[in-house]
Design a protein around this motif. Structure first.
Motif, PDB file in Angstrom:
ATOM      1  N   UNK A 139       0.851  -1.181   0.000  1.00 46.27           N
ATOM      2  CA  UNK A 139       0.000   0.000   0.000  1.00 46.27           C
ATOM      3  C   UNK A 139       0.892   1.238   0.000  1.00 46.27           C
ATOM      4  N   UNK A 140       0.467   2.237  -0.732  1.00 47.55           N
ATOM      5  CA  UNK A 140       1.232   3.482  -0.850  1.00 47.55           C
ATOM      6  C   UNK A 140       0.330   4.673  -0.617  1.00 47.55           C
ATOM      7  N   UNK A 141       0.878   5.662   0.075  1.00 43.87           N
ATOM      8  CA  UNK A 141       0.189   6.940   0.220  1.00 43.87           C
ATOM      9  C   UNK A 141       1.117   8.032  -0.300  1.00 43.87           C
ATOM     10  N   UNK A 142       0.625   8.765  -1.278  1.00 47.60           N
ATOM     11  CA  UNK A 142       1.382   9.899  -1.801  1.00 47.60           C
ATOM     12  C   UNK A 142       0.998  11.126  -0.996  1.00 47.60           C
ATOM     13  N   UNK A 143       1.928  11.614  -0.187  1.00 46.65           N
ATOM     14  CA  UNK A 143       1.631  12.726   0.705  1.00 46.65           C
ATOM     15  C   UNK A 143       2.379  13.974   0.257  1.00 46.65           C
ATOM     16  N   UNK A 144       2.065  15.057   0.890  1.00 50.07           N
ATOM     17  CA  UNK A 144       2.723  16.305   0.531  1.00 50.07           C
ATOM     18  C   UNK A 144       4.205  16.284   0.871  1.00 50.07           C
ATOM     19  N   UNK A 145       4.616  15.306   1.694  1.00 53.23           N
ATOM     20  CA  UNK A 145       6.031  15.201   2.065  1.00 53.23           C
ATOM     21  C   UNK A 145       6.731  14.053   1.350  1.00 53.23           C
ATOM     22  N   UNK A 146       5.991  13.319   0.543  1.00 58.83           N
ATOM     23  CA  UNK A 146       6.586  12.175  -0.148  1.00 58.83           C
ATOM     24  C   UNK A 146       5.760  10.927   0.063  1.00 58.83           C
ATOM     25  N   UNK A 147       6.338   9.783  -0.333  1.00 63.03           N
ATOM     26  CA  UNK A 147       5.618   8.519  -0.271  1.00 63.03           C
ATOM     27  C   UNK A 147       5.756   7.853   1.085  1.00 63.03           C
ATOM     28  N   UNK A 148       4.642   7.267   1.527  1.00 60.80           N
ATOM     29  CA  UNK A 148       4.652   6.381   2.674  1.00 60.80           C
ATOM     30  C   UNK A 148       4.243   4.992   2.194  1.00 60.80           C
ATOM     31  N   UNK A 149       4.821   3.952   2.812  1.00 58.75           N
ATOM     32  CA  UNK A 149       4.586   2.580   2.371  1.00 58.75           C
ATOM     33  C   UNK A 149       4.158   1.701   3.529  1.00 58.75           C
ATOM     34  N   UNK A 150       3.310   0.737   3.206  1.00 59.66           N
ATOM     35  CA  UNK A 150       2.982  -0.298   4.164  1.00 59.66           C
ATOM     36  C   UNK A 150       4.060  -1.365   4.168  1.00 59.66           C
ATOM     37  N   UNK A 151       3.864  -2.384   5.012  1.00 59.10           N
ATOM     38  CA  UNK A 151       4.879  -3.409   5.174  1.00 59.10           C
ATOM     39  C   UNK A 151       4.822  -4.473   4.088  1.00 59.10           C
ATOM     40  N   UNK A 152       3.734  -4.501   3.344  1.00 58.76           N
ATOM     41  CA  UNK A 152       3.564  -5.473   2.278  1.00 58.76           C
ATOM     42  C   UNK A 152       2.785  -6.693   2.722  1.00 58.76           C
ATOM     43  N   UNK A 153       2.043  -7.263   1.807  1.00 61.21           N
ATOM     44  CA  UNK A 153       1.298  -8.487   2.075  1.00 61.21           C
ATOM     45  C   UNK A 153       1.445  -9.412   0.870  1.00 61.21           C
ATOM     46  N   UNK A 154       1.725 -10.677   1.153  1.00 61.18           N
ATOM     47  CA  UNK A 154       1.998 -11.640   0.094  1.00 61.18           C
ATOM     48  C   UNK A 154       0.695 -12.146  -0.528  1.00 61.18           C
ATOM     49  N   UNK A 155       0.654 -12.132  -1.845  1.00 61.08           N
ATOM     50  CA  UNK A 155      -0.436 -12.748  -2.599  1.00 61.08           C
ATOM     51  C   UNK A 155       0.174 -13.829  -3.485  1.00 61.08           C
ATOM     52  N   UNK A 156      -0.298 -15.043  -3.324  1.00 60.82           N
ATOM     53  CA  UNK A 156       0.196 -16.166  -4.114  1.00 60.82           C
ATOM     54  C   UNK A 156      -0.971 -16.819  -4.834  1.00 60.82           C
ATOM     55  N   UNK A 157      -0.858 -16.920  -6.150  1.00 57.96           N
ATOM     56  CA  UNK A 157      -1.902 -17.519  -6.967  1.00 57.96           C
ATOM     57  C   UNK A 157      -1.359 -18.803  -7.569  1.00 57.96           C
TER      58      UNK A 157
END
Length: 115
Positions: A95-113
């Motif tokens: 997950x990403x949030x584009x903020x006025x100070x730059x990008x913030x990121x989540x820790x990530x979640x694995x998706x396996x198909x």
């Protein structure tokens, strides 16, 4: 600062569905847009879908018609509904949030198909 917490990844068979959630906290006023990126092993991180503060959405060509990004403003949460999943969708989704100070990121979640 903005903090992002993701959930909803997992293992699914090809053709199946998953829904990812991302809840934001902190300086929410600073967010201009939110989105989902993914990174498969050996590949660069790529944009999957995004939604602006005004509600405009954008999708990678590879997921158009299969994935839908949406948001619940009251819950400060963005969702990624993934349908008709393919093995090539396997990746860590961020997950990403584009903020006025730059990008913030989540820790990530694995998706396996699986095929």
């Amino acid at each position: 600062q903005v903090q992002l917490v993701e959930s909803g990844g997992g293992l699914v068979q090809a053709g199946g569905s998953l829904r990812l959630s991302c809840t934001a906290s902190g300086m929410l006023f600073s967010i201009n847009a939110m989105g989902w990126y993914r990174q498969a092993p050996g590949k660069q991180r790529e944009l999957v879908a995004s939604i602006t503060d005004g509600g405009m959405t954008n999708y990678a060509d590879s997921v158009k018609g299969r994935f839908t990004i949406s948001r619940n403003t009251a819950k400060n949460t963005v969702y990624l509904q993934m349908n008709s999943l393919k093995p090539e969708d396997t990746a860590v989704y961020y997950c990403n949030a584009a903020t006025i100070w730059g990008d913030s990121w989540g820790q990530g979640t694995q998706v396996t198909v699986s095929s």
